[in-house]
Design a protein around this motif. Structure first.
Motif, PDB file in Angstrom:
ATOM      1  N   UNK B 158      32.028 -28.064 -55.476  1.00 19.01           N
ATOM      2  CA  UNK B 158      31.256 -28.662 -54.397  1.00 19.01           C
ATOM      3  C   UNK B 158      31.128 -27.603 -53.301  1.00 19.01           C
ATOM      4  N   UNK B 159      29.917 -27.312 -52.898  1.00 21.44           N
ATOM      5  CA  UNK B 159      29.658 -26.246 -51.936  1.00 21.44           C
ATOM      6  C   UNK B 159      28.558 -26.655 -50.967  1.00 21.44           C
ATOM      7  N   UNK B 160      28.643 -26.136 -49.740  1.00 25.05           N
ATOM      8  CA  UNK B 160      27.501 -26.235 -48.832  1.00 25.05           C
ATOM      9  C   UNK B 160      27.156 -24.810 -48.415  1.00 25.05           C
ATOM     10  N   UNK B 161      25.896 -24.446 -48.575  1.00 23.57           N
ATOM     11  CA  UNK B 161      25.507 -23.085 -48.212  1.00 23.57           C
ATOM     12  C   UNK B 161      24.368 -23.111 -47.203  1.00 23.57           C
ATOM     13  N   UNK B 308      36.491 -14.285 -50.366  1.00 27.25           N
ATOM     14  CA  UNK B 308      36.495 -15.159 -49.202  1.00 27.25           C
ATOM     15  C   UNK B 308      36.450 -14.368 -47.899  1.00 27.25           C
ATOM     16  N   UNK B 309      35.815 -14.960 -46.896  1.00 25.92           N
ATOM     17  CA  UNK B 309      35.659 -14.272 -45.617  1.00 25.92           C
ATOM     18  C   UNK B 309      36.201 -15.085 -44.443  1.00 25.92           C
ATOM     19  N   UNK B 310      36.451 -16.368 -44.652  1.00 25.13           N
ATOM     20  CA  UNK B 310      36.980 -17.208 -43.570  1.00 25.13           C
ATOM     21  C   UNK B 310      38.086 -18.084 -44.110  1.00 25.13           C
ATOM     22  N   UNK B 332      30.730 -15.219 -47.362  1.00 22.56           N
ATOM     23  CA  UNK B 332      29.581 -14.880 -46.524  1.00 22.56           C
ATOM     24  C   UNK B 332      28.403 -14.347 -47.306  1.00 22.56           C
ATOM     25  N   UNK B 333      28.606 -14.096 -48.580  1.00 23.97           N
ATOM     26  CA  UNK B 333      27.520 -13.437 -49.285  1.00 23.97           C
ATOM     27  C   UNK B 333      27.457 -13.873 -50.742  1.00 23.97           C
ATOM     28  N   UNK B 341      20.642 -11.506 -49.381  1.00 23.07           N
ATOM     29  CA  UNK B 341      21.866 -11.351 -48.594  1.00 23.07           C
ATOM     30  C   UNK B 341      21.975 -12.388 -47.475  1.00 23.07           C
ATOM     31  N   UNK B 342      23.176 -12.482 -46.920  1.00 23.70           N
ATOM     32  CA  UNK B 342      23.367 -13.250 -45.691  1.00 23.70           C
ATOM     33  C   UNK B 342      23.450 -14.752 -45.863  1.00 23.70           C
ATOM     34  N   UNK B 343      23.645 -15.242 -47.079  1.00 21.63           N
ATOM     35  CA  UNK B 343      23.786 -16.690 -47.263  1.00 21.63           C
ATOM     36  C   UNK B 343      25.274 -17.046 -47.228  1.00 21.63           C
TER      37      UNK B 343
END
Lengths: 465, 465
Positions: B158-161, B308-310, B332-333, B341-343
């Motif tokens: 389950x993801x939110x982007x 992971x970035x956060x 983050x990517x 990029x940037x999603x």
């Protein structure tokens, strides 16, 4: 880095709307299967080559997707095959067949029937017979993709094995009727009996040519009576045989009238008379069912004759011109290929992709089956969204699908999200609303807005969905 | 013909009981996802090699199941490779790697993340962002099979982007809490933040060694503080750095106490302070949630750090000793590998097989999730079973799963079927009952029998299930 994205030909991505519709379709089918006491099983996507190969005929075997052995598969290649390939490279197609078996030992399932047969034999000691099972899983075929034909598609099979009672056949008619009735589709259930076909061949002196007889007969729908006659003549069938068959085969009469004329024609064929008896028993049981669907004895129906031994069933849509959307029949030897003879069964398979297309064309998907989120809470900032959390929680307890917009960005953008996502209801709780304990409930289709106390929101939303 | 039946190693058949339990598990997870506004998608089992290869590291790539091209695949093999194989057969493992790409152009998906990234890029013009999606599908890995590790298993992602709001992270905590609460399981949600880890490395002078630092740190659970220290020393970390880290890392304090000491240590690291701020914001949002589960800041949690970035999230069962049963984090990517990029996104994956094992060990499956047919009508003959049909129909309308035994065989055998199939209720309508309009309802667990008028049967059954 700008890699082109694509998927293998003949396969599909399903985004949210098609997925919700597909889930509605599968859930409907599954719930009917369960109500009739059928139990779910699942088998692995991969089977051994030994299980799959030789089960689908030469053409079918070619369509099985083989999986390359992991690791050092090249070590399994026989040297003489390599030399053959180097010496006569134009024979690579022939070499491929042998080579495939040296570098692959498993493949993707091609249908659900062979894995089911394998399952029954492998687990026979744990299974209680009669065994009523359903199986809804994808299958893979290296077919040439074309409109409506995919390399990955779902099959929905329902079978009962270990019982030769005609109650099972009757129940399948009821299941078919219930599924399509729940889906709101109009259908015709056509049926036949392999024993009647055998009887017709026998009674008209074509006993040895049953396959030739039915292969042509099966085409009647497409090519018409005159062409069928010509094909039979070309195949060398005696004119007298054909003259006997035509009035029965070509009859536009009712199921009852067909049975009457069959009884005369098949008098001398024990097999044929047994087939008629089966049809009559089946019709008697079904007559108590109050089916919504029309049913019709279709003497031209053959469907994979070599497999079926009794009832043959096929469902046509009356709403849309399309091939059969469900079909199956009685077989006497499902598991013989795996060394367990004499297991009789009967089952049908629902063609999910075609049924989806029919529903799509008649706008048959209910709106709830196409709605994801039902309520969006706009985000006016951290304090306001915190106020929304317990209200959203209440709604979820009541089964309402809702979400809080994650970012406190421009309200216009948030409303756009609701609009594009086809979310029917929006709840707005800004600073004033938060203090007053009153939310604004907005109906996206009409634009209408009403003030609702926080404590009444769930109730209010429940009224509209 | 007596073919041995088997399935490829590392794969499983699921019979009715495990299937019903699995459906209960998946349905619970799915329904929570939906209540929070997540939408289903599905991608094909096969992806192109171009999509999959190079995404899972060298070891991961080896575990991807490749599909042999159909038809004349041998025609695609380069001659020089064949000659190489003939001349130096002991190099077949090396040849296999190149050969694989000449005879295969697609493979089975290895996870749901890369297909999801590919899906987002391919359909970006149709997607409304933020995009909240869930995906529950099997994946395949050519791993060495062992207890609890399979070559075919389901992932539930389950993801939110397209949103970097921390509300998303908070919502995932709530989703995790809801899922396990509904399943009746006790869990600990551990979390961390990649920025805090980066800050710790920076503040203690290990900035360039972030990976080395966390790879060892990740093992703390298993090897203990002293061993971690030794590993860091072996890696050449300065003693002063280690002395600064140990009190924070080894702290048995509360989440609050950990944050206090982090604030002192990370003062000089902008990244670290940002991480603390994120954790504090997240905790503030969550504090309004009334979670059932314990949550704990675990500074040793790293989970695939490079990705992971956060936030980093991991769920442990408190009922059973087992690896993590759910995990994920902020990235983050996601789609950069496909040129978009940037999603930014955040998501978690539920480990269905492990959760199943936990439920199994604590007897956590509700009995309804293990019952197929609820009522069996015994078959006393054609007239009696015809009487049962409309009653069974009534029950099905009320949602009761029931079946009529198909054969009019010995009653003892029919009762045995009910017993072995664990059907809790049996309805008996023999000739006398049929005439009297009264059925005998038998409770299989107690053996108790009561007489019930046909018209009351559904109501009576509803009371007991």
């Amino acid at each position: 880095m700008n890699q082109k994205t694509s998927i293998p030909k003949g396969t599909r991505d399903f985004g949210p709307v098609p997925m919700m519709r597909r889930n509605y379709l599968f859930d409907t089918i599954r719930s009917v299967f369960q109500l009739f006491g059928y139990l779910p099983i699942e088998t692995p996507a991969m089977e051994t080559l030994e299980t799959l190969m030789g089960k689908y005929g030469e053409e079918g075997d070619k369509l099985v997707f083989k999986i390359l052995n992991s690791g050092d598969f090249a070590g399994g290649i026989k040297m003489d095959l390599l030399e053959q390939l180097i010496q006569v490279p134009e024979n690579s197609a022939i070499v491929s067949r042998t080579l495939g078996n040296q570098i692959s030992e498993k493949a993707l399932r091609y249908d659900l029937t062979v894995p089911f047969a394998r399952f029954v034999v492998q687990h026979k000691d744990e299974i209680t017979f009669p065994f009523k099972r359903y199986q809804i899983q994808p299958v893979w075929r290296a077919d040439r993709p074309q409109k409506g034909r995919y390399r990955e598609f779902y099959q929905c099979d329902v079978d009962v094995i270990g019982s030769d009672s005609l109650l099972n056949e009757a129940e399948l008619f009821k299941i078919i009727d219930d599924v399509f009735n729940q889906l709101g589709l109009n259908i015709l259930i056509k049926f036949n009996n392999r024993k009647i076909l055998a009887g017709l061949a026998e009674a008209t002196g074509l006993g040895d040519n049953l396959t030739d007889f039915t292969v042509t007969l099966d085409k009647l729908d497409k090519i018409g009576l005159e062409q069928v006659k010509q094909e039979w003549l070309l195949k060398g069938f005696p004119t007298e045989s054909i003259e006997m068959l035509i009035p029965v085969i070509g009859s536009a009469g009712s199921t009852f009238e067909k049975i009457v004329s069959l009884k005369t024609l098949l008098q001398g064929s024990a097999t044929g008379m047994k087939g008629i008896e089966e049809v009559e028993t089946l019709l008697k049981i079904i007559s108590a069912f109050n089916l919504h669907s029309k049913i019709e004895l279709d003497l031209t129906l053959a469907r994979g004759l070599n497999y079926y031994t009794g009832a043959i069933i096929e469902v046509k849509s009356l709403d849309v011109q399309i091939g059969s959307i469900c079909g199956g029949g009685r077989y006497d030897d499902l598991t013989g290929i795996f060394g367990m003879p004499g297991v009789s069964g009967v089952g049908v398979s629902f063609g999910a992709d075609r049924i989806y297309d029919v529903l799509d064309q008649v706008n048959g998907f209910p709106s709830l089956a196409q709605t994801g989120t039902q309520v969006l809470f706009l985000n006016f900032g951290p304090d306001e969204s915190a106020t929304c959390q317990p209200i959203a929680d209440q709604m979820r307890l009541a089964g309402i699908r809702c979400e809080i917009y994650p970012d406190g960005c421009k309200i216009k953008k948030q409303l756009q999200y609701a609009d594009q996502s086809k979310i029917p209801l929006v709840v707005m709780i800004g600073e004033n609303e938060r203090i007053a304990g009153q939310a604004v409930l907005k109906f996206m289709s009409s634009g209408e807005q009403v003030n609702v106390a926080f404590s009444d929101l769930t109730k209010e939303v429940m009224k509209t969905i």
